[in-house]
Design a protein around this motif. Structure first.
Motif, PDB file in Angstrom:
ATOM      1  N   LEU A  80       3.590  11.868  -4.182  1.00 14.27           N
ATOM      2  CA  LEU A  80       2.830  11.443  -2.553  1.00 14.27           C
ATOM      3  C   LEU A  80       3.358  12.274  -1.121  1.00 14.27           C
ATOM      4  O   LEU A  80       2.595  12.780  -0.437  1.00 14.27           O
ATOM      5  N   LYS A  81       4.344  12.561  -1.674  1.00 15.12           N
ATOM      6  CA  LYS A  81       4.959  12.974  -0.367  1.00 15.12           C
ATOM      7  C   LYS A  81       5.115  14.899  -0.110  1.00 15.12           C
ATOM      8  O   LYS A  81       4.287  15.301   1.177  1.00 15.12           O
ATOM      9  N   VAL A  88      -1.514   1.686   9.488  1.00 14.30           N
ATOM     10  CA  VAL A  88      -2.784   1.518   9.037  1.00 14.30           C
ATOM     11  C   VAL A  88      -3.340   0.447   9.364  1.00 14.30           C
ATOM     12  O   VAL A  88      -3.691  -0.552   8.452  1.00 14.30           O
ATOM     13  N   ALA A 113       1.318  -1.100   0.188  1.00 12.50           N
ATOM     14  CA  ALA A 113      -0.065  -0.201   0.225  1.00 12.50           C
ATOM     15  C   ALA A 113       1.070   1.083   0.314  1.00 12.50           C
ATOM     16  O   ALA A 113       1.465   1.186   0.535  1.00 12.50           O
ATOM     17  N   GLY A 114       0.683   2.444  -0.438  1.00 10.57           N
ATOM     18  CA  GLY A 114       0.612   4.059  -0.438  1.00 10.57           C
ATOM     19  C   GLY A 114       2.612   3.344  -1.062  1.00 10.57           C
ATOM     20  O   GLY A 114       3.297   3.217  -2.227  1.00 10.57           O
ATOM     21  N   THR A 115       3.116   3.829  -0.047  1.00 11.24           N
ATOM     22  CA  THR A 115       4.936   4.640  -0.800  1.00 11.24           C
ATOM     23  C   THR A 115       5.421   2.850  -0.797  1.00 11.24           C
ATOM     24  O   THR A 115       6.028   2.645  -1.476  1.00 11.24           O
ATOM     25  N   SER A 116       4.733   1.830  -0.128  1.00 10.25           N
ATOM     26  CA  SER A 116       5.455   0.161   0.279  1.00 10.25           C
ATOM     27  C   SER A 116       5.079   0.006  -2.053  1.00 10.25           C
ATOM     28  O   SER A 116       6.148  -0.660  -2.248  1.00 10.25           O
ATOM     29  N   SER A 159       5.872  -0.567   8.528  1.00 10.25           N
ATOM     30  CA  SER A 159       5.625  -1.180   9.844  1.00 10.25           C
ATOM     31  C   SER A 159       4.687  -2.769  10.326  1.00 10.25           C
ATOM     32  O   SER A 159       5.535  -3.232  10.976  1.00 10.25           O
ATOM     33  N   GLY A 160       4.249  -3.469   8.801  1.00 12.07           N
ATOM     34  CA  GLY A 160       4.604  -5.005   8.880  1.00 12.07           C
ATOM     35  C   GLY A 160       3.166  -5.180   9.655  1.00 12.07           C
ATOM     36  O   GLY A 160       2.621  -5.702   9.900  1.00 12.07           O
ATOM     37  N   THR A 218       0.345  -3.205   8.133  1.00 11.24           N
ATOM     38  CA  THR A 218      -0.991  -2.686   7.812  1.00 11.24           C
ATOM     39  C   THR A 218      -2.332  -3.588   7.216  1.00 11.24           C
ATOM     40  O   THR A 218      -1.669  -5.061   6.678  1.00 11.24           O
ATOM     41  N   ILE A 247       4.770  -6.266   1.026  1.00 11.31           N
ATOM     42  CA  ILE A 247       5.304  -5.145   1.980  1.00 11.31           C
ATOM     43  C   ILE A 247       5.516  -4.064   2.141  1.00 11.31           C
ATOM     44  O   ILE A 247       4.087  -3.744   2.253  1.00 11.31           O
ATOM     45  N   SER A 248       5.970  -4.361   3.780  1.00 11.64           N
ATOM     46  CA  SER A 248       5.051  -3.003   4.669  1.00 11.64           C
ATOM     47  C   SER A 248       6.530  -2.468   5.618  1.00 11.64           C
ATOM     48  O   SER A 248       7.530  -3.737   5.986  1.00 11.64           O
ATOM     49  N   GLN A 262      13.445  -0.217   1.162  1.00 15.93           N
ATOM     50  CA  GLN A 262      13.035  -1.429  -0.008  1.00 15.93           C
ATOM     51  C   GLN A 262      12.674  -1.733  -0.589  1.00 15.93           C
ATOM     52  O   GLN A 262      13.463  -2.440  -1.214  1.00 15.93           O
ATOM     53  N   GLU A 270       1.256  14.321   0.522  1.00 17.77           N
ATOM     54  CA  GLU A 270       0.765  13.673   2.527  1.00 17.77           C
ATOM     55  C   GLU A 270       1.151  15.241   3.843  1.00 17.77           C
ATOM     56  O   GLU A 270      -0.253  15.172   4.601  1.00 17.77           O
ATOM     57  N   SER A 284       6.844   8.050   4.584  1.00 16.32           N
ATOM     58  CA  SER A 284       8.454   7.594   4.612  1.00 16.32           C
ATOM     59  C   SER A 284       9.269   7.497   3.132  1.00 16.32           C
ATOM     60  O   SER A 284       8.561   8.474   2.567  1.00 16.32           O
ATOM     61  N   VAL A 340       5.738  10.511   9.873  1.00 18.11           N
ATOM     62  CA  VAL A 340       4.195   9.527   8.856  1.00 18.11           C
ATOM     63  C   VAL A 340       4.679   9.764   7.162  1.00 18.11           C
ATOM     64  O   VAL A 340       4.389   8.526   7.435  1.00 18.11           O
TER      65      VAL A 340
HETATM   66  C1  F6R Z   1       3.098   7.438   2.716  1.00 20.71           C
HETATM   67  C2  F6R Z   1       3.345   6.284   3.344  1.00 20.71           C
HETATM   68  C3  F6R Z   1       1.996   5.704   2.916  1.00 20.71           C
HETATM   69  C4  F6R Z   1       2.198   3.752   3.508  1.00 20.71           C
HETATM   70  C5  F6R Z   1       1.570   2.766   3.653  1.00 20.71           C
HETATM   71  C6  F6R Z   1       1.678   1.274   3.925  1.00 20.71           C
HETATM   72  O1  F6R Z   1       4.779   8.288   3.392  1.00 20.71           O
HETATM   73  O2  F6R Z   1       4.032   6.444   4.254  1.00 20.71           O
HETATM   74  O3  F6R Z   1       2.011   5.396   1.823  1.00 20.71           O
HETATM   75  O4  F6R Z   1       3.431   3.920   3.025  1.00 20.71           O
HETATM   76  O5  F6R Z   1       0.260   3.233   4.664  1.00 20.71           O
HETATM   77  O6  F6R Z   1       2.042   1.094   5.387  1.00 20.71           O
HETATM   78  P1  F6R Z   1       3.732   0.142   5.477  1.00 20.71           P
HETATM   79  O7  F6R Z   1       4.242   0.465   4.774  1.00 20.71           O
HETATM   80  O8  F6R Z   1       3.703   0.141   6.993  1.00 20.71           O
HETATM   81  O9  F6R Z   1       2.444  -1.333   4.714  1.00 20.71           O
END
Ligand code: F6R
Length: 631
Positions: A506-507, A628, A321-324, A370-371, A373, A367-368, A428, A510, A421, A419
């Protein structure tokens, strides 16, 4: 989303908990509160808005007491008002609860409790938890039985959650429950001994006691805890000043497994930087060097054990999701080019609601950073239910995704608190490049000359990152001065720089709240070019790669329509400079596949500089949370 903390020990619970919330505020920061147990009463302090409001309230009205729970909120049900702040207390004032997650059947439970005479004080889904536990504890078969009341309440709750509970008549005791959202128990020092002076409270104590903590994440346990135990889904914990007792929801006792905490308190402070984001951007050379250190020995690639025979894999699905997800797009390029296998990149929240085809040789890579999401975790579980093996590419190696994957590839980026990434993204991308090399090697597709070239290129990267960060800063600041008031910004890139364009946009969105979109530059003429005007900055990512000439044509098209051009390219590139209003200089990677790691750096700094000029809080942008854990 939302952070939970708890404390039992010799120090004032309110001050320990405020620091813990500070470390958890990346999980949500629209309101915060805490409850402390003292002299048979639950005392609350709650404040809407940023955590500093709660901290100010507590310094004006401190709380006595050594046992408490606390919460920082990312609103799901009910606006971020004081009434909706956690902790929530039941009608009888018997229990206080802080909660992370969503109670999906809260409306049904609320109606049922209201029909029985309960008057709710908030609009939250959470409040049904204390009201339910309070009723079960007050009367009926579980009367006066805290564990029994909790188990009976849990049986009524649908959804995914973690929560902590104080009972007014149980001093020095916190109950904690986990089903789907992370929760950790920290163990601190023992203190006091029979008849001796307690070094902390300086009082004569009767019992040897232990400092115990609870949190949604490790940083909030520091510096008090030295050991951590991760609650598993379906477990209830009882923390006391003697230690912890664990049970399954079914009531079967479980032995708590504690590990030494390796993270230091310094790793979760800003140091000399203005923000975590600035610190994390600056850390990138060291982060990439550490990752390389773990994966290269001399001239050889060290292949981490992922528990899967990679040579049999013919199809990879990236979930993110998102940056990942942007990093995953680069992972696809790496695997296709180096290992010649078919790759799909799936947004986790889409994958989980399809019925994806599971073929024999498919591998899912979740891919995460935070691990945790929720959508990526659900995708992982769906894949595993179809017997597809999963590798977790995570920064937090103790996270749920790491624990539920067949194999783990750690990013080693250290705690990412801002917040947005930044360092986790570049880590990554590099980790995916190394993974693609590993797969190519397993399949016999990596010649030793190609391996040597890849290793030499990767080794040179940290220095190129450091140089790019240094040299781009001035140009970034000048462009931010001019364009920080722009209403929108477009980012264009081709090939490996298409994900860079998406990530740059995105940067900016956000953290600076500027409407921004990224496009594959070849698509620009199919519609978005209509946006070009003298007021629109167009960021063109244009390193010396195989798409360079095509990108120059895009620049010409923007210039012909009087658009304002910020380009990202080599400092020595005069042709590019002549076509651009501003040029963000970057270094050139020895291996073209790695170039996007360098190209994103000035765009991270640009978003940061624009955000500063717009007075935005870069570490805690509005409406967002770092982790998230809700759908
Ligand atoms: C953007 C950002 C988010 C996360 C997304 C997934 O800067 O940080 O878009 O990339 O919420 O989060 P993870 O990688 O923790 O699964």
């Amino acid at each position: 989303m939302c952070g939970i903390a708890g404390y039992i020990g010799p120090k004032g619970a309110d001050s320990v908990l405020v620091v813990a919330l500070e470390r958890l505020k990346y999980r949500g920061y629209d309101s915060a509160g805490l409850a402390v147990l003292n002299d048979g009463e639950i005392h609350l302090r709650r404040a809407a808005g940023k955590l500093k409001n709660l901290a100010e309230l507590i310094s004006a009205q401190p709380l006595e007491g050594h046992c408490g729970i606390a919460h920082t909120r990312w609103a799901t049900h009910g606006a971020p008002t004081e009434a909706n702040c956690h902790p929530h207390v039941d009608q009888g004032g018997t229990v206080a609860v802080v909660h992370n997650g969503i109670i999906e059947n809260h409306e049904h439970l609320r109606r049922e409790l209201q029909a029985g005479g309960v008057v709710f004080q908030s609009e939250t889904d959470t409040e049904v938890i204390p009201q339910l536990i309070g009723q079960l504890y007050a009367a009926g078969p579980t009367k006066g039985d805290a564990l029994g009341s909790l188990r009976a309440a849990i049986a009524r709750l649908d959804g995914s959650f973690a929560f902590a509970v104080l009972f007014v008549d149980l001093p020095n005791r916190i109950f904690a429950v986990r089903k789907g959202s992370p929760l950790l128990i920290g163990m601190g020092k023992t203190y006091g001994a029979d008849g001796q002076i307690d070094p902390v409270t300086e009082r004569v104590t009767k019992h040897r006691r232990r400092e115990m903590l609870l949190a949604s994440d490790v940083p909030a346990l520091l510096p008090h805890a030295t050991k951590v135990c991760y609650l598993d889904d379906g477990q209830i914990a009882e923390l006391t000043d003697q230690g912890v007792n664990l049970w399954t929801f079914g009531g079967v006792p479980v032995e708590a497994q504690f590990k030494v905490i390796e993270m230091t308190a310094e790793a979760v402070t800003k140091g000399s930087f203005d923000s975590f984001m600035a610190k994390e951007i600056a850390e990138q050379p060291a982060v990439l060097a550490r990752l390389l250190e773990s994966r290269l020995r001399g001239g050889d690639l060290v292949e981490p054990e992922v528990g899967i025979d990679l040579k049999t894999v013919s199809h990879v699905v990236f979930l993110a999701a998102g940056t990942s997800w942007h990093a995953a797009m680069l992972g696809k390029r790496f695997l296709e080019q180096l290992a010649r296998i078919h790759v799909e990149v799936d947004i986790s929240s889409e994958y989980r609601y399809r019925n994806p085809v599971a073929s024999g040789n498919t591998l899912v890579v979740a891919i995460s950073q935070s691990g945790e999401t929720a959508d990526t975790l659900a995708g992982l579980r769906l894949a595993r239910a179809k017997f597809i093996p999963v590798i977790g590419l995570v920064n937090v190696v103790t996270s749920t995704i790491a624990r539920e994957s067949n194999g783990v590839l750690p990013l080693l980026a250290g705690p990412e608190i801002g917040v947005a990434s930044t360092k986790a993204y570049t880590a990554q991308v590099l980790a995916l490049y190394l993974f693609a090399l590993q797969v190519a090697k397993a399949k016999g597709l990596l010649s030793s000359a190609a391996e040597q070239h890849a290793i030499v290129s990767a080794r040179g990267l940290p220095e190129l990152v450091a140089r790019t960060l240094r040299q781009a800063e001035e140009a970034v600041g000048e462009a931010a001065d001019i364009f920080s008031s722009a209403q929108a910004t477009v980012f264009l890139g081709r090939g490996g720089e298409h994900p860079t364009a998406l990530e740059g946009a995105l940067k900016l969105k956000e953290i600076a709240y500027v409407h921004a979109v990224g496009y594959p530059a070849g698509e620009f003429k199919h519609g978005p070019i209509a946006l070009v005007s003298p007021h629109l900055p167009v960021v063109c990512i244009c390193p010396h790669d195989q798409m360079y000439e095509k990108m120059l044509s895009n620049l010409q098209e923007v210039r012909a329509r009087a658009g304002r051009i910020i380009s990202v390219g080599l400092a020595s590139d005069q042709a590019l400079r002549d076509l651009s209003d501003h040029l963000f200089p970057i270094e050139s990677a020895t291996e073209e596949l790695l170039q996007p790691i360098l190209s994103i750096l000035p765009l991270q700094r640009y978003a940061y500089q624009v955000a500063m000029r717009r007075d935005c809080d870069v570490d805690q942008p509005r409406n967002l949370a770092k982790s998230v854990t809700v759908e």
